[in-house]
Scaffold this motif. Sequence first.
Motif, PDB file in Angstrom:
ATOM      1  N   LYS A   1      -6.712  -0.963  -6.257  1.00 26.67           N
ATOM      2  CA  LYS A   1      -6.115  -2.232  -6.665  1.00 26.67           C
ATOM      3  C   LYS A   1      -4.837  -1.918  -7.428  1.00 26.67           C
ATOM      4  CE  LYS A   1      -5.773  -6.625  -7.527  1.00 26.67           C
ATOM      5  NZ  LYS A   1      -5.248  -7.420  -6.429  1.00 26.67           N
ATOM      6  N   ILE A   2      -3.764  -2.614  -7.083  1.00 27.06           N
ATOM      7  CA  ILE A   2      -2.500  -2.488  -7.804  1.00 27.06           C
ATOM      8  C   ILE A   2      -2.367  -3.699  -8.714  1.00 27.06           C
ATOM      9  CG2 ILE A   2       0.011  -2.368  -7.625  1.00 27.06           C
ATOM     10  CD1 ILE A   2      -0.427  -1.106  -4.801  1.00 27.06           C
ATOM     11  N   PHE A   3      -2.155  -3.431  -9.998  1.00 30.63           N
ATOM     12  CA  PHE A   3      -2.001  -4.487 -10.988  1.00 30.63           C
ATOM     13  C   PHE A   3      -0.701  -4.295 -11.752  1.00 30.63           C
ATOM     14  CE2 PHE A   3      -6.654  -5.820 -12.015  1.00 30.63           C
ATOM     15  CZ  PHE A   3      -6.489  -7.027 -11.377  1.00 30.63           C
ATOM     16  N   HIS A   4      -0.103  -5.408 -12.154  1.00 26.15           N
ATOM     17  CA  HIS A   4       0.977  -5.364 -13.142  1.00 26.15           C
ATOM     18  C   HIS A   4       0.345  -4.934 -14.467  1.00 26.15           C
ATOM     19  CE1 HIS A   4       4.062  -7.461 -10.718  1.00 26.15           C
ATOM     20  NE2 HIS A   4       3.006  -8.051 -10.169  1.00 26.15           N
ATOM     21  N   ALA A   5       1.141  -4.367 -15.347  1.00 24.13           N
ATOM     22  CA  ALA A   5       0.626  -3.869 -16.620  1.00 24.13           C
ATOM     23  C   ALA A   5      -0.097  -4.957 -17.421  1.00 24.13           C
ATOM     24  CB  ALA A   5       1.761  -3.261 -17.446  1.00 24.13           C
TER      25      ALA A   5
ATOM     26  N   THR B   1       0.963  -1.487   1.027  1.00 23.97           N
ATOM     27  CA  THR B   1       0.728  -2.643   0.157  1.00 23.97           C
ATOM     28  C   THR B   1       1.744  -2.671  -0.973  1.00 23.97           C
ATOM     29  OG1 THR B   1      -1.630  -2.726   0.673  1.00 23.97           O
ATOM     30  CG2 THR B   1      -0.936  -3.731  -1.405  1.00 23.97           C
ATOM     31  N   ALA B   2       1.985  -1.531  -1.588  1.00 24.87           N
ATOM     32  CA  ALA B   2       2.966  -1.455  -2.675  1.00 24.87           C
ATOM     33  C   ALA B   2       4.358  -1.821  -2.176  1.00 24.87           C
ATOM     34  CB  ALA B   2       2.967  -0.062  -3.296  1.00 24.87           C
ATOM     35  N   ALA B   3       4.744  -1.283  -1.032  1.00 23.51           N
ATOM     36  CA  ALA B   3       6.084  -1.546  -0.486  1.00 23.51           C
ATOM     37  C   ALA B   3       6.243  -3.019  -0.095  1.00 23.51           C
ATOM     38  CB  ALA B   3       6.338  -0.648   0.721  1.00 23.51           C
ATOM     39  N   LYS B   4       5.204  -3.622   0.457  1.00 23.15           N
ATOM     40  CA  LYS B   4       5.295  -4.999   0.932  1.00 23.15           C
ATOM     41  C   LYS B   4       5.236  -6.020  -0.197  1.00 23.15           C
ATOM     42  CE  LYS B   4       2.973  -8.293   3.961  1.00 23.15           C
ATOM     43  NZ  LYS B   4       3.708  -8.651   5.118  1.00 23.15           N
TER      44      LYS B   4
ATOM     45  N   TRP C   1     -15.244  -6.316   4.299  1.00 24.66           N
ATOM     46  CA  TRP C   1     -14.133  -5.712   5.030  1.00 24.66           C
ATOM     47  C   TRP C   1     -13.661  -6.735   6.056  1.00 24.66           C
ATOM     48  CZ3 TRP C   1     -12.016  -0.942   3.954  1.00 24.66           C
ATOM     49  CH2 TRP C   1     -12.682  -0.212   2.962  1.00 24.66           C
ATOM     50  N   GLU C   2     -12.415  -7.194   5.874  1.00 20.78           N
ATOM     51  CA  GLU C   2     -11.909  -8.281   6.713  1.00 20.78           C
ATOM     52  C   GLU C   2     -10.563  -7.912   7.318  1.00 20.78           C
ATOM     53  OE1 GLU C   2     -13.962 -12.055   4.569  1.00 20.78           O
ATOM     54  OE2 GLU C   2     -12.221 -11.230   3.532  1.00 20.78           O
ATOM     55  N   VAL C   3     -10.318  -8.445   8.497  1.00 22.54           N
ATOM     56  CA  VAL C   3      -9.060  -8.203   9.204  1.00 22.54           C
ATOM     57  C   VAL C   3      -7.920  -8.847   8.433  1.00 22.54           C
ATOM     58  CG1 VAL C   3      -7.790  -8.607  11.342  1.00 22.54           C
ATOM     59  CG2 VAL C   3     -10.227  -8.075  11.423  1.00 22.54           C
ATOM     60  N   SER C   4      -6.862  -8.076   8.258  1.00 20.66           N
ATOM     61  CA  SER C   4      -5.673  -8.568   7.557  1.00 20.66           C
ATOM     62  C   SER C   4      -4.443  -7.966   8.218  1.00 20.66           C
ATOM     63  CB  SER C   4      -5.764  -8.207   6.062  1.00 20.66           C
ATOM     64  OG  SER C   4      -4.742  -8.849   5.334  1.00 20.66           O
ATOM     65  N   ARG C   5      -3.504  -7.527   7.422  1.00 24.66           N
ATOM     66  CA  ARG C   5      -2.212  -7.038   7.896  1.00 24.66           C
ATOM     67  C   ARG C   5      -2.353  -6.057   9.063  1.00 24.66           C
ATOM     68  NH1 ARG C   5      -0.437  -4.965   3.070  1.00 24.66           N
ATOM     69  NH2 ARG C   5      -1.093  -2.881   3.589  1.00 24.66           N
ATOM     70  N   GLY C   6      -1.686  -6.360  10.149  1.00 21.97           N
ATOM     71  CA  GLY C   6      -1.646  -5.468  11.301  1.00 21.97           C
ATOM     72  C   GLY C   6      -2.977  -5.310  12.010  1.00 21.97           C
TER      73      GLY C   6
ATOM     74  N   MET D   1      10.752   4.073  -4.577  1.00 25.36           N
ATOM     75  CA  MET D   1       9.426   4.183  -3.943  1.00 25.36           C
ATOM     76  C   MET D   1       8.376   4.466  -5.017  1.00 25.36           C
ATOM     77  SD  MET D   1       9.895   3.896  -0.601  1.00 25.36           S
ATOM     78  CE  MET D   1       8.429   4.600   0.069  1.00 25.36           C
ATOM     79  N   HIS D   2       7.233   3.803  -4.898  1.00 27.24           N
ATOM     80  CA  HIS D   2       6.141   4.070  -5.833  1.00 27.24           C
ATOM     81  C   HIS D   2       5.526   5.428  -5.524  1.00 27.24           C
ATOM     82  CE1 HIS D   2       6.415  -0.346  -6.274  1.00 27.24           C
ATOM     83  NE2 HIS D   2       6.230  -0.024  -7.519  1.00 27.24           N
TER      84      HIS D   2
END
Length: 112
Positions: free
Chosen positions: A5-9, A44-47, A71-76, A104-105
Amino acid sequence: MLIYKIFHADEWAALQAAGETDGAPIDVSDGFVHFSTAEQAAETAAKHFASVEGLMLLACEGEAMGDALKWEVSRGGDLFPHLYRRLRMTDVLWSKPLPLLDGMHQFPEGME
């Protein structure tokens, strides 16, 4: 399997303070907490977080979340892990900063 999971601080700080969270605004809007696999995390980070500083990467054990993780279908057309309950501090195995270098992260080495 570890999921990420990517979160803001400030979102990470809120989770730490409260012990649980419904997630980021997009998670609340969609009705589940978005996660990525190690292979999906950089895209995910780039998008969704392009050029955003001060991010945190959280690692969680997907199997420990039981039936609440779907687990669900999403991007691409890929399957993405979605958590249909609040994310708890007890779910988080580790957290690390996600610094920017040349736009770049930089993800930690050894992500599974």
